[in-house]
Design an enzyme around this catalytic site. Structure first.
Site, mmCIF file in Angstrom:
data_model
loop_
_atom_site.group_PDB
_atom_site.id
_atom_site.type_symbol
_atom_site.label_atom_id
_atom_site.label_comp_id
_atom_site.label_asym_id
_atom_site.label_seq_id
_atom_site.Cartn_x
_atom_site.Cartn_y
_atom_site.Cartn_z
ATOM 1 N N TYR A 1 1.029 -1.577 -0.084
ATOM 2 C CA TYR A 1 -0.053 -0.520 -0.070
ATOM 3 C C TYR A 1 0.897 1.370 0.088
ATOM 4 C CZ TYR A 1 -3.813 -3.078 1.322
ATOM 5 O OH TYR A 1 -5.147 -3.979 0.915
ATOM 6 N N LYS B 1 4.093 -15.821 1.506
ATOM 7 C CA LYS B 1 3.848 -16.102 -0.039
ATOM 8 C C LYS B 1 5.339 -16.681 0.026
ATOM 9 C CE LYS B 1 0.402 -16.498 -2.437
ATOM 10 N NZ LYS B 1 0.535 -18.458 -2.971
ATOM 11 N N ASP C 1 -2.105 -17.931 1.464
ATOM 12 C CA ASP C 1 -3.202 -18.684 0.648
ATOM 13 C C ASP C 1 -4.002 -20.001 1.697
ATOM 14 O OD1 ASP C 1 -1.108 -19.748 0.333
ATOM 15 O OD2 ASP C 1 -1.906 -20.203 -2.293
ATOM 16 N N ASP D 1 -5.225 -7.140 5.736
ATOM 17 C CA ASP D 1 -6.833 -6.584 5.742
ATOM 18 C C ASP D 1 -7.271 -7.626 4.909
ATOM 19 O OD1 ASP D 1 -7.751 -4.496 4.757
ATOM 20 O OD2 ASP D 1 -7.307 -4.152 3.068
ATOM 21 N N ASP E 1 -10.334 -9.554 7.315
ATOM 22 C CA ASP E 1 -11.718 -9.292 6.955
ATOM 23 C C ASP E 1 -11.997 -10.831 7.498
ATOM 24 O OD1 ASP E 1 -11.737 -6.410 7.490
ATOM 25 O OD2 ASP E 1 -12.765 -6.231 5.594
#
Ligand code: NAD
Length: 368
Positions: A141, A192, A225, A249, A253
């Site tokens: 970001y 990852k 993942d 993020d 959620d």
């Protein structure tokens, strides 16, 4: 009487409504010898209306001087057209940046009384208590270059840069291990490393800090993942899950929605430990926004804001017994069937924002 400096920034929409219920709790604790020195100021649209900025310099000074900031919510259609630099969210971003809040703590707790409100089966979520620790100030970001350019042939190219330094990973790793030691002593680190260099570095740094400083805490590495899948399949396997800004993020959620309503979700953002006082700058806020659709109707669930205050008791003030007491009061009130509309089931009489705050105070009286 010990005093703790607390800055209240109720903000816009339902922010002031839910903050009022926290003020009741501050009053309750004060009567029992735990004093909070509180200041209140404006942020977001309310600050824009008064000062034409999303947060004033005076409010920033108060935030810097406070032991913790309690933030309600900002935004709403009234301020959709204000200049970009003064948009309500700019107040929140300025606070995070100037206070150096790099660690975002998002607990996902499933109260037994609300297990049926989850989209997952009761046995998968009942008793769930996990903590996602998300790196908040680095990663894709913020990494440069970050651009959207038009090429010679008229097509466009967009670039975001995922970037992490050793120091950024070290400090978030230490926060995660420290928190795990106060919980069930397990950290899962998600990245990852199979396809990303930042993931390779992330895994190396987490392993090194673990070995050198926290060998007594259980550590597992999990690909991000797979972490998403495991959160839905068997979330109770996690205790503390530490990850970068982007994965955090998304994973936070997912974890949040295991437990039901937005009105139930607290969060914290912590900064670096001061080497002299050992205190961290900190801000506590509900995950939800200003909910303009229910503002002023007494429908807001104050438990996310109350839970954020509970996190301040635990993480900024070391008031562990008091935080546990507050958690117990919330559990009991929910178990007794008191529910605001967002968590009520058909046929239930929904409690108002004020009713819920009063019920928590009554339960605190009964428990102490
Ligand atoms: P929102 O979180 O405000 O509301 C989403 C839905 O959840 C709405 O239907 C709302 O009524 C409901 N809801 C939210 N909190 C609730 C609570 N405590 N009790 C009961 N129901 C609740 O998100 P949105 O509608 O996308 O955004 C509204 C405004 O809030 C926008 O201006 C947005 O930019 C802002 N926002 C601010 C923050 C923040 O201050 N941290 C976060 C998200 C959105």
């Amino acid at each position: 009487m010990a005093t703790h400096k607390l800055l209240l920034l109720p903000g816009d929409g339902i922010g002031p409504e839910v903050m009022k219920e926290v003020e009741k709790l501050i009053g309750w604790f004060a009567k029992r010898g735990i004093g909070f020195e509180t200041e209140t100021d404006l942020v977001g649209g309310a600050a824009y209306d008064a000062h034409k900025v999303a947060i004033s310099e005076d409010a920033m000074k108060l935030a810097q001087a406070a032991d913790a900031v309690l933030f309600g919510a900002v935004g709403g259609p009234k301020w959709d057209g204000v200049p970009y630099a003064a948009r309500p969210e700019a107040g929140l971003l300025r606070l995070r940046k100037d206070l150096g809040l790099f660690a975002n703590l998002r607990p996902a707790i499933c109260y037994p009384a609300l297990a049926d409100a989850s989209t997952l089966k009761r046995e998968v979520v009942e008793g769930l208590d996990i903590l996602i620790v998300r790196e908040l100030t680095g990663g894709v970001y913020f990494g440069e270059p970050k651009e959207l350019v038009t090429l010679e042939d008229g097509s466009q190219r967009a670039v975001d840069t995922q970037l992490y330094t050793t120091g950024e990973i070290e400090r978030i790793t230490r926060v995660a291990f420290d928190l795990a030691k106060k919980r069930r002593n397990k950290v899962s680190s998600a990245e990852k490393s199979n396809v990303m260099k930042t993931g390779v570095l992330w895994r190396q740094v987490v392993s090194r800090i673990h070995k050198a400083e926290f060998a007594d805490v259980q550590l597992e590495h999990v690909l991000a993942d797979n972490a998403a899948m495991q959160l839905v399949k068997n979330p109770k396997q996690f205790d503390v899950l530490v990850t970068d800004n982007l994965f955090g993020d998304i994973l936070s959620d997912i974890a949040a929605m295991l437990t039901g309503s937005l009105g139930m979700l607290p969060s914290a953002a912590l900064g670096a430990e001061d080497p002299v006082t050992a205190k961290r700058k900190a801000m506590y806020e509900p995950v939800h926004g200003s909910a303009p659709d229910i503002t002023g109707k007494g429908l807001a669930n104050p438990l996310a804001m109350i839970g954020s205050f509970g996190m301040a008791l635990r993480y900024s003030f070391g008031l562990i017994e008091e935080a546990d007491l507050l958690d117990k009061a919330v559990t009991n009130v929910l178990a007794s069937g008191t529910r605001t509309k967002d968590i009520a089931t058909a046929g239930m009489n929904a409690a108002s924002t004020t009713d819920m705050g009063d019920a928590i105070v009554k339960e605190l009286n009964a428990l102490s």
